[in-house]
Design a protein around this motif. Structure first.
Motif, short mmCIF file in Angstrom:
data_model
loop_
_atom_site.label_atom_id
_atom_site.label_comp_id
_atom_site.label_asym_id
_atom_site.label_seq_id
_atom_site.Cartn_x
_atom_site.Cartn_y
_atom_site.Cartn_z
N PHE A 1 -28.91 22.68 -20.78
CA PHE A 1 -28.35 22.64 -19.45
C PHE A 1 -29.05 23.65 -18.54
CE2 PHE A 1 -25.45 24.58 -16.42
CZ PHE A 1 -25.13 23.49 -15.66
N LEU A 2 -29.19 24.87 -19.07
CA LEU A 2 -29.84 25.91 -18.28
C LEU A 2 -31.27 25.53 -17.96
CD1 LEU A 2 -28.50 29.24 -19.80
CD2 LEU A 2 -28.17 28.34 -17.50
N LEU A 3 -31.92 24.89 -18.94
CA LEU A 3 -33.29 24.46 -18.74
C LEU A 3 -33.36 23.48 -17.57
CD1 LEU A 3 -36.07 24.83 -20.10
CD2 LEU A 3 -35.68 22.62 -21.19
N LEU A 4 -32.44 22.55 -17.58
CA LEU A 4 -32.38 21.55 -16.51
C LEU A 4 -32.20 22.23 -15.15
CD1 LEU A 4 -32.00 18.40 -15.89
CD2 LEU A 4 -29.58 18.98 -15.77
N PHE A 5 -31.33 23.24 -15.15
CA PHE A 5 -31.02 23.98 -13.94
C PHE A 5 -32.28 24.63 -13.37
CE2 PHE A 5 -28.60 27.63 -11.92
CZ PHE A 5 -28.13 26.85 -10.89
N VAL A 6 -32.99 25.32 -14.28
CA VAL A 6 -34.20 26.02 -13.86
C VAL A 6 -35.23 25.02 -13.34
CG1 VAL A 6 -36.15 27.38 -14.69
CG2 VAL A 6 -33.83 27.98 -15.39
N VAL A 7 -35.40 23.93 -14.09
CA VAL A 7 -36.37 22.91 -13.68
C VAL A 7 -36.03 22.38 -12.29
CG1 VAL A 7 -37.16 20.55 -14.13
CG2 VAL A 7 -37.02 22.19 -16.00
N ALA A 8 -34.74 22.15 -12.07
CA ALA A 8 -34.32 21.61 -10.77
C ALA A 8 -34.67 22.56 -9.64
CB ALA A 8 -32.82 21.34 -10.80
N ILE A 9 -34.36 23.85 -9.87
CA ILE A 9 -34.61 24.82 -8.80
C ILE A 9 -36.10 24.98 -8.54
CG2 ILE A 9 -34.50 27.29 -8.28
CD1 ILE A 9 -31.71 27.33 -8.99
N VAL A 10 -36.86 25.06 -9.64
CA VAL A 10 -38.31 25.23 -9.48
C VAL A 10 -38.90 24.04 -8.73
CG1 VAL A 10 -40.50 25.25 -10.73
CG2 VAL A 10 -38.64 26.76 -11.45
N SER A 11 -38.44 22.82 -9.08
CA SER A 11 -39.03 21.66 -8.41
C SER A 11 -38.66 21.64 -6.93
CB SER A 11 -38.59 20.36 -9.09
OG SER A 11 -37.20 20.34 -9.22
N LEU A 12 -37.45 22.14 -6.64
CA LEU A 12 -37.06 22.20 -5.23
C LEU A 12 -37.94 23.17 -4.46
CD1 LEU A 12 -33.23 21.90 -4.87
CD2 LEU A 12 -34.87 21.41 -3.08
N LEU A 13 -38.16 24.34 -5.10
CA LEU A 13 -39.00 25.34 -4.45
C LEU A 13 -40.41 24.80 -4.24
CD1 LEU A 13 -37.88 28.67 -6.14
CD2 LEU A 13 -37.31 27.79 -3.88
N LEU A 14 -40.91 24.08 -5.26
CA LEU A 14 -42.25 23.51 -5.15
C LEU A 14 -42.30 22.50 -4.01
CD1 LEU A 14 -43.40 22.99 -8.84
CD2 LEU A 14 -44.28 24.58 -7.13
N ALA B 1 -34.87 30.79 4.56
CA ALA B 1 -33.95 30.85 3.43
C ALA B 1 -33.90 32.28 2.87
CB ALA B 1 -34.36 29.87 2.35
N LEU B 2 -35.07 32.90 2.69
CA LEU B 2 -35.11 34.25 2.12
C LEU B 2 -34.54 35.26 3.11
CD1 LEU B 2 -38.55 34.30 0.25
CD2 LEU B 2 -36.24 34.11 -0.70
N THR C 1 -32.30 23.38 5.64
CA THR C 1 -32.64 24.53 4.81
C THR C 1 -31.39 25.28 4.37
OG1 THR C 1 -34.73 24.82 5.94
CG2 THR C 1 -33.87 26.73 4.77
N LEU C 2 -30.54 25.57 5.33
CA LEU C 2 -29.36 26.38 5.03
C LEU C 2 -28.37 25.62 4.15
CD1 LEU C 2 -28.84 29.27 5.88
CD2 LEU C 2 -30.57 28.21 7.29
N TYR C 3 -28.21 24.34 4.42
CA TYR C 3 -27.25 23.56 3.64
C TYR C 3 -27.74 23.40 2.20
CZ TYR C 3 -25.26 22.60 8.23
OH TYR C 3 -24.73 22.74 9.48
N ILE C 4 -29.05 23.21 2.02
CA ILE C 4 -29.60 23.13 0.66
C ILE C 4 -29.41 24.47 -0.04
CG2 ILE C 4 -31.74 22.97 -0.68
CD1 ILE C 4 -32.68 20.80 1.19
N LEU C 5 -29.66 25.54 0.70
CA LEU C 5 -29.52 26.88 0.11
C LEU C 5 -28.09 27.11 -0.40
CD1 LEU C 5 -30.84 29.67 -0.42
CD2 LEU C 5 -30.00 30.36 1.82
N ALA D 1 -25.89 24.85 -1.09
CA ALA D 1 -25.61 23.90 -2.17
C ALA D 1 -26.08 24.48 -3.50
CB ALA D 1 -26.30 22.56 -1.89
N LEU D 2 -27.28 25.06 -3.50
CA LEU D 2 -27.82 25.64 -4.73
C LEU D 2 -26.95 26.80 -5.22
CD1 LEU D 2 -31.67 25.63 -4.05
CD2 LEU D 2 -30.38 24.20 -5.65
N ILE D 3 -26.45 27.61 -4.28
CA ILE D 3 -25.63 28.75 -4.70
C ILE D 3 -24.28 28.27 -5.26
CG2 ILE D 3 -24.57 30.93 -4.00
CD1 ILE D 3 -26.75 31.15 -1.86
N TYR D 4 -23.67 27.28 -4.58
CA TYR D 4 -22.43 26.71 -5.12
C TYR D 4 -22.67 26.19 -6.54
CZ TYR D 4 -19.70 26.80 -0.78
OH TYR D 4 -19.00 27.20 0.32
#
Lengths: 282, 227
Positions: free
Chosen positions: A7-20, B15-16, B194-198, B200-203
């Motif tokens: 689960f955590l792996l999935l989480f990290v992957v999701a965030i990284v892909s979003l950042l990318l 975002a940052l 940007t803010l809504y995605i941010l 969402a990620l924190i929630y």
């Protein structure tokens, strides 16, 4: 344990892909802006083709944009100016009602074609949007408690007071600059009772709008702070940035409507005064 | 998709920049959620016991309460508490109104979870306790509730997540929680997506922590259960 890990792996992957995805988007920005020119020039053509113009407005802001008590129809100064504008341009006018704070983002996203909600023309907004020629000249004032003036006699007294308003409103920004604490309300309709019960001290706005709001509120306990006068400002309809043809067409139509007295008539009806003339600054 | 505006998708700089301001709101969110969950649990337990009581005078009001709370939106409840009650002279701080509203709204859900968990404990357990001459409260606290807790854990943690997400509604009554702050930044930058995605990620991150907590508690509660 295995579940947790995957689960955590999935989480990290999701965030990284979003950042990318986000980084990728930054690189493509220049490309996008290059292509916007061709696209934005078509803003007018697009509207013309569809035969209708989509106008964003709050619908909860008396007497600029509100629902008539008896007919429940959307009306108000900016609404009727937009209707007249549509008629002049031979377009059907479709209103989209949304929170004030959502209007400019929606305009930016292309969900609406223009935003009509008593927007003051400011340099800050000009960076991201275009404005039509002004359709309203006025100045700002405040509504305060009748009993004690909320301790506000002049603009200077706003310091340290609680002022209720929309997050993106120009008046909220002004209040903040004066050292007031801004409490964010999602609709202008909820603020007035809050002044009476003392949870906020004042709300700032155009003095004509405030006078009409007081009339409509119709309950005792509030008054206009006569001593508070500030920012002689002009309001206009907001347009997406860099859409010269759209601006040209709308400005020409507005000018005609100003010249033939249509807007003056609407102004007298809704604001009880002619706001089409620039004010003498004091 | 020619119209897709990549440049508005996620502006990392903004975002940052706004992250510290948003995270302060996240603490507010977590605080409201924890306090509300506590009250929702306590109130929910009493409502559930009242609902299961054989005297109608006690069970009917509990039924009505559950029906009303589950049948009305939390948003409406918050408006009633914050904007409506001052009309009759009852005024409260935004934070108080938010916690009361969220607690009583979700207590109806926890009550139903607790009720179903209690009734799923085998009848034989009650009979066994009776032969040991245990009182109602003894049976409840020593035998039934520990077993019911195990059953109620997964749905309760779902409710907790609903509470966490429900706190975002408190923004309409001027509580400066995470979503309120996101809107304030949108007001300054117009970078809505940007803010809504941010946020969402924190929630999501906060709720992911709740899942970990749930796993831990489940393992603990399962200790005595024979495989």
């Amino acid at each position: 344990m295995k579940n947790t890990k995957s689960f955590l792996l999935l989480f990290v992957v999701a965030i990284v892909s979003l950042l990318l995805a986000a980084c990728g988007s930054k690189e493509s920005t220049s490309e996008a802006t290059a292509s916007t020119e061709g696209k934005e020039q078509n803003a007018w053509e697009r509207i013309q083709e569809s035969g209708k113009i989509v106008v964003g407005t709050e619908g909860l802001y008396y007497p600029i944009t509100y629902h008539d008590e008896t007919t429940k129809e959307l009306t108000g100064y900016d609404v009727e100016v937009a209707r007249a504008l549509g008629e002049k341009l031979g377009l059907e006018v479709e209103f989209k009602e949304m929170e004030f704070d959502g209007l400019l983002p929606a305009l930016r996203n292309g969900q609406i074609d223009i935003a009509a909600n008593d927007f003051s023309v400011t340099d800050e907004r000009k960076e991201k949007f275009d404005f039509t020629i002004p359709i309203k000249h006025s100045y700002g004032s405040a509504i305060v408690r009748e009993s004690d003036n909320s301790g506000i006699e002049s603009v200077e007294d706003l310091k340290g007071k609680k002022v209720g308003g929309s997050a993106t409103s120009n008046y909220s920004k002004f209040a903040q600059e004066q050292g007031a604490e801004v409490i964010v309300y999602t609709g202008s309709d909820t603020v007035l009772p809050e002044i009476v019960n003392g949870r906020v001290d004042a709300t700032l706005n155009d003095y004509l709008v405030l006078m009409r709001s007081l009339e409509q509120y119709g309950k005792p306990g509030l008054k206009l702070a006569e001593g508070v006068k500030f920012s002689f400002s002009s309001s206009a309809i907001v347009l997406p940035k860099d859409s010269p043809e759209l601006k040209e067409k709308i400005d020409a139509a507005l000018e005609e409507l100003l010249a033939d007295g249509t807007i003056k008539e609407i102004s007298n009806k809704f604001l009880g005064a002619d706001v089409t003339q620039p004010l003498e600054k004091e | 998709m020619a119209d897709f505006k990549w440049e508005y998708l996620f502006n990392i700089e903004i975002a940052l920049d706004s992250l510290p301001f948003i995270l302060e709101g996240a603490w507010q969110t977590i605080l409201i959620a924890l306090v509300s969950m506590f009250f929702a649990l306590v109130l929910g337990l009493f409502v559930a016991l009242a609902r299961m009581n054989r005297f109608k005078l006690i069970s009917v009001p509990a039924r009505l309460f559950i029906s009303f709370m589950r049948g009305t939106p939390l948003l409406v409840m918050l408006f009633i508490l914050y904007f409506g009650f001052p009309m009759v002279g009852i005024e409260m701080e935004p934070l108080t109104a938010a916690i009361i509203g969220i607690s009583i709204h979700f207590s109806a859900y926890t009550a139903e979870i607790i009720r179903s968990a209690i009734s799923s404990v085998a009848k034989g357990q009650w009979e066994a306790a009776e032969t040991l001459r245990m009182s109602y409260w003894q049976t409840m606290t020593r035998i039934i509730l520990p077993q019911a807790t195990r059953i109620a854990l997964p749905p309760l943690s779902s409710t907790f997540m609903d509470i966490i997400k429900g706190t975002s509604l408190a923004m309409v009554i001027t509580v400066s929680e995470m979503f309120y702050r996101a809107k304030v930044v949108v007001g300054q930058t117009y970078e809505s997506l940007t803010l809504y995605i941010l946020v969402a990620l924190i929630y999501w991150a906060i709720c992911a922590l709740v899942t970990l907590l749930q796993d831990y508690l489940e393992k603990k509660a399962n200790r005595y259960v024979a495989a």
